[in-house]
Design a protein around this motif. Structure first.
Motif, PDB file in Angstrom:
ATOM      1  N   ASP A   1     -54.627  16.003  43.901  1.00  0.00           N
ATOM      2  CA  ASP A   1     -54.538  14.701  43.240  1.00  0.00           C
ATOM      3  C   ASP A   1     -54.845  14.774  41.752  1.00  0.00           C
ATOM      4  O   ASP A   1     -54.680  13.770  41.040  1.00  0.00           O
ATOM      5  N   MET A   2     -55.302  15.924  41.274  1.00  0.00           N
ATOM      6  CA  MET A   2     -55.657  16.063  39.871  1.00  0.00           C
ATOM      7  C   MET A   2     -54.411  16.106  38.984  1.00  0.00           C
ATOM      8  O   MET A   2     -53.413  16.747  39.336  1.00  0.00           O
ATOM      9  N   PRO A   3     -54.441  15.456  37.805  1.00  0.00           N
ATOM     10  CA  PRO A   3     -53.399  15.712  36.810  1.00  0.00           C
ATOM     11  C   PRO A   3     -53.519  17.143  36.310  1.00  0.00           C
ATOM     12  O   PRO A   3     -54.565  17.779  36.463  1.00  0.00           O
ATOM     13  N   SER A   4     -52.471  17.648  35.722  1.00  0.00           N
ATOM     14  CA  SER A   4     -52.513  19.034  35.259  1.00  0.00           C
ATOM     15  C   SER A   4     -53.468  19.181  34.089  1.00  0.00           C
ATOM     16  O   SER A   4     -53.761  18.226  33.364  1.00  0.00           O
ATOM     17  N   ALA A   5     -53.964  20.407  33.901  1.00  0.00           N
ATOM     18  CA  ALA A   5     -54.837  20.692  32.763  1.00  0.00           C
ATOM     19  C   ALA A   5     -54.114  20.415  31.454  1.00  0.00           C
ATOM     20  O   ALA A   5     -54.719  19.952  30.475  1.00  0.00           O
ATOM     21  N   GLU A   6     -52.819  20.696  31.432  1.00  0.00           N
ATOM     22  CA  GLU A   6     -52.036  20.460  30.219  1.00  0.00           C
ATOM     23  C   GLU A   6     -51.979  18.969  29.868  1.00  0.00           C
ATOM     24  O   GLU A   6     -52.075  18.591  28.693  1.00  0.00           O
ATOM     25  N   GLU A   7     -51.827  18.124  30.871  1.00  0.00           N
ATOM     26  CA  GLU A   7     -51.802  16.682  30.616  1.00  0.00           C
ATOM     27  C   GLU A   7     -53.118  16.211  30.011  1.00  0.00           C
ATOM     28  O   GLU A   7     -53.138  15.398  29.076  1.00  0.00           O
ATOM     29  N   ILE A   8     -54.225  16.698  30.552  1.00  0.00           N
ATOM     30  CA  ILE A   8     -55.540  16.284  30.071  1.00  0.00           C
ATOM     31  C   ILE A   8     -55.769  16.765  28.639  1.00  0.00           C
ATOM     32  O   ILE A   8     -56.220  16.011  27.771  1.00  0.00           O
ATOM     33  N   GLY A   9     -55.447  18.029  28.370  1.00  0.00           N
ATOM     34  CA  GLY A   9     -55.626  18.555  27.025  1.00  0.00           C
ATOM     35  C   GLY A   9     -54.740  17.869  26.004  1.00  0.00           C
ATOM     36  O   GLY A   9     -55.185  17.542  24.889  1.00  0.00           O
ATOM     37  N   GLN A  10     -53.481  17.633  26.358  1.00  0.00           N
ATOM     38  CA  GLN A  10     -52.583  16.962  25.434  1.00  0.00           C
ATOM     39  C   GLN A  10     -53.047  15.548  25.121  1.00  0.00           C
ATOM     40  O   GLN A  10     -52.997  15.109  23.968  1.00  0.00           O
ATOM     41  N   LEU A  11     -53.503  14.841  26.136  1.00  0.00           N
ATOM     42  CA  LEU A  11     -53.986  13.482  25.911  1.00  0.00           C
ATOM     43  C   LEU A  11     -55.197  13.471  24.987  1.00  0.00           C
ATOM     44  O   LEU A  11     -55.305  12.625  24.092  1.00  0.00           O
ATOM     45  N   ALA A  12     -56.119  14.431  25.176  1.00  0.00           N
ATOM     46  CA  ALA A  12     -57.278  14.517  24.284  1.00  0.00           C
ATOM     47  C   ALA A  12     -56.829  14.751  22.846  1.00  0.00           C
ATOM     48  O   ALA A  12     -57.348  14.134  21.900  1.00  0.00           O
TER      49      ALA A  12
ATOM     50  N   ASP B   1     -62.105  29.548  42.569  1.00  0.00           N
ATOM     51  CA  ASP B   1     -63.106  30.507  42.115  1.00  0.00           C
ATOM     52  C   ASP B   1     -63.307  30.359  40.607  1.00  0.00           C
ATOM     53  O   ASP B   1     -62.555  29.634  39.931  1.00  0.00           O
ATOM     54  N   PRO B   2     -64.321  31.006  40.020  1.00  0.00           N
ATOM     55  CA  PRO B   2     -64.565  30.858  38.581  1.00  0.00           C
ATOM     56  C   PRO B   2     -63.364  31.223  37.720  1.00  0.00           C
ATOM     57  O   PRO B   2     -63.140  30.588  36.675  1.00  0.00           O
ATOM     58  N   ALA B   3     -62.585  32.208  38.134  1.00  0.00           N
ATOM     59  CA  ALA B   3     -61.413  32.603  37.340  1.00  0.00           C
ATOM     60  C   ALA B   3     -60.391  31.472  37.285  1.00  0.00           C
ATOM     61  O   ALA B   3     -59.762  31.222  36.241  1.00  0.00           O
ATOM     62  N   ALA B   4     -60.201  30.781  38.405  1.00  0.00           N
ATOM     63  CA  ALA B   4     -59.255  29.669  38.435  1.00  0.00           C
ATOM     64  C   ALA B   4     -59.744  28.518  37.572  1.00  0.00           C
ATOM     65  O   ALA B   4     -58.956  27.853  36.879  1.00  0.00           O
ATOM     66  N   LEU B   5     -61.048  28.267  37.586  1.00  0.00           N
ATOM     67  CA  LEU B   5     -61.608  27.215  36.742  1.00  0.00           C
ATOM     68  C   LEU B   5     -61.480  27.571  35.262  1.00  0.00           C
ATOM     69  O   LEU B   5     -61.153  26.714  34.434  1.00  0.00           O
ATOM     70  N   GLU B   6     -61.735  28.836  34.930  1.00  0.00           N
ATOM     71  CA  GLU B   6     -61.592  29.258  33.537  1.00  0.00           C
ATOM     72  C   GLU B   6     -60.149  29.090  33.067  1.00  0.00           C
ATOM     73  O   GLU B   6     -59.883  28.627  31.955  1.00  0.00           O
ATOM     74  N   ASP B   7     -59.205  29.458  33.925  1.00  0.00           N
ATOM     75  CA  ASP B   7     -57.795  29.303  33.572  1.00  0.00           C
ATOM     76  C   ASP B   7     -57.461  27.838  33.317  1.00  0.00           C
ATOM     77  O   ASP B   7     -56.732  27.511  32.373  1.00  0.00           O
ATOM     78  N   ARG B   8     -57.988  26.948  34.139  1.00  0.00           N
ATOM     79  CA  ARG B   8     -57.712  25.522  33.973  1.00  0.00           C
ATOM     80  C   ARG B   8     -58.290  25.014  32.641  1.00  0.00           C
ATOM     81  O   ARG B   8     -57.625  24.268  31.908  1.00  0.00           O
ATOM     82  N   ALA B   9     -59.511  25.424  32.322  1.00  0.00           N
ATOM     83  CA  ALA B   9     -60.115  25.000  31.063  1.00  0.00           C
ATOM     84  C   ALA B   9     -59.338  25.547  29.864  1.00  0.00           C
ATOM     85  O   ALA B   9     -59.130  24.843  28.872  1.00  0.00           O
TER      86      ALA B   9
END
Length: 445
Positions: free
Chosen positions: A202-213, A121-129
């Protein structure tokens, strides 16, 4: 519903005098969330059903599409499409597939292209971002995060043709991305990380993506121009698929038919080193471009485009195949508003025996490219020139970040002088490792 819409389109086309017709209906929905400075910046939701119709009359064709699928609108669409087709130029290569060419298998459940778990849901997507943004900001040296996004989409399509073929696909997509900025004023540098998968698990975690950026942005701090001269270049795995993409574009049937390809006379000739094979495999599970049939209803199968360095196949739909006196490679793709055209699904290139770091050590002195800007490529001659940024290598080690430079060469020569690393990632639609290319020109300071 989608099946019924395509049948209504086909019937309307027949009633208006179409000799052949194909109809498509798509139902799609997407939700995207952007955050900035720890709070919601933008939320977007889109969904709807769209339809498209292509009609063929005596070697003439026309396509129409729309989002209104009432019966009177469908009749109007068919009437307009037939009128347009009758005024179109004749092309004897146009026409649907013969019935004995059509795919008999249309169920592709084994490809697992739709995530059956509960949609976020949108709340879960917002949390991931938000988690991606926080992870990027936690990297020492990151000044700010330009954007962080999470999205989910799903799409269902149905294709029906007057030759009797019909079938559909159902796909989903989860995605997260983040762009971080380091430095300040004229010394600011930005870099990005993002991933997309069919299945959330199959997605990497949001933390992995943010840290890599964040790490990528910080690594670019203090970038300046490299020296000018002839040097070896390593295309990082992030962007190496673009180099092989130029080869794939050059063997597309549309370019070959037009004579606008630097590989137009290269069939059965060596275009890559002997150890390298480039294969298309439309049947890989959990890959978004996998498919059991193409946009003209033909059965797909794996094929080698380049085998042991030799060019063995063009990429063809029915029309380009007929123009060349060949068989279609079941490579047709299409949208709602136009005819089919040759396209690709999953590409896999042979990997090498060495890591990217080992290639850097062997290179000695040269440029590691991690991003490309702009493009000046002559599709007929293969002359190549692009803006680039990345890292300068001295004595086999990364020395400093670079930007504002241009790299140039000729694609035919470049592809014959490449050495692949072993770092290709499984989830890429075009799975290509880092590539070392000898003897290119770098224009810097």
């Amino acid at each position: 519903m989608l099946r019924d819409l395509t049948h209504a389109l086909l019937q309307a086309a027949r009633d208006e005098g179409a000799e052949e017709a194909e109809a498509m209906a798509i139902r799609a929905a997407a939700t995207g969330i952007d955050v900035r400075n720890g709070s919601l910046e933008h939320a977007e939701r889109a969904e709807g059903v769209e339809i498209g119709l292509r009609v063929l009359i005596s070697g003439r064709q026309a396509s129409v599409s729309g989002a209104d699928h009432r019966q009177d609108t469908i009749r109007t669409m068919a009437r307009r499409a037939v009128a347009m087709a009758r005024s179109a130029p004749v092309d004897d290569s146009l026409g649907l597939a013969d019935t004995d060419q059509l795919a008999t298998e249309t169920e592709g459940d084994y490809l697992q292209q739709f995530d059956t778990s509960e949609a976020p849901d949108p709340a879960a997507l917002e949390d991931r971002a938000l988690r991606a943004e926080a992870a990027a900001l936690s990297v020492d040296g990151v000044r700010t995060v330009e954007s962080a996004n999470a999205s989910y989409s799903h799409r269902e399509s149905w294709l029906a043709m007057s030759n009797g073929f019909e079938g559909g696909h159902r796909r989903s997509q989860h995605a997260t991305s983040c762009t971080a900025i380091s430095g300040s004023g004229p010394g600011m540098e930005r870099d990005h990380a993002g991933e997309g998968r069919i299945w959330a698990e199959d997605m990497p975690s949001a933390e992995e993506i943010g840290q890599l950026a964040g790490e990528r942005a910080v690594a670019r701090s203090g970038a300046h121009r490299p020296p000018t001269g002839a040097f070896p270049i390593i295309y990082d795995e992030r962007i190496s698929s673009g180099l092989i993409g130029h080869l794939l574009s050059a063997v597309n049937g549309t370019a070959i038919v037009r004579g606008a390809s630097w590989l137009r006379d290269a069939m059965d000739m060596q275009v890559l080193p002997e150890s390298i094979t480039v294969q298309e495999n439309p049947h890989l599970p959990r890959m978004s471009s996998s498919r059991v049939f193409d946009a003209e209803g033909l059965p797909t199968k794996p094929r080698d485009i380049v085998r042991d360095g030799l060019l063995t196949s063009w990429t063809l739909d029915l029309a380009t195949a007929r123009k060349l006196g060949l068989e279609s490679t079941a490579s047709a793709v299409r949208g709602l508003g136009g005819p089919p055209a040759p396209g690709l699904s999953n590409i896999r290139m042979t990997e090498g025996d060495h890591s990217r770091d080992e290639l850097i050590a062997d290179m000695g002195r040269g440029l590691l490219v991690t991003s490309l800007i702009g493009s000046s490529i002559n599709p007929t001659t293969g002359d190549y020139s692009r803006g680039a940024a990345g890292f300068w290598v001295e004595n086999g080690k990364i020395s400093y970040p670079v930007n504002e430079c241009t790299i140039a060469g000729n694609l035919r020569d470049m592809l014959m002088r490449l050495t692949p690393a072993n770092d290709a990632r499984d989830w890429r639609a075009v799975r290509v490792p880092s590539l070392l290319v000898e003897g290119m020109t770098v224009a810097g300071a």
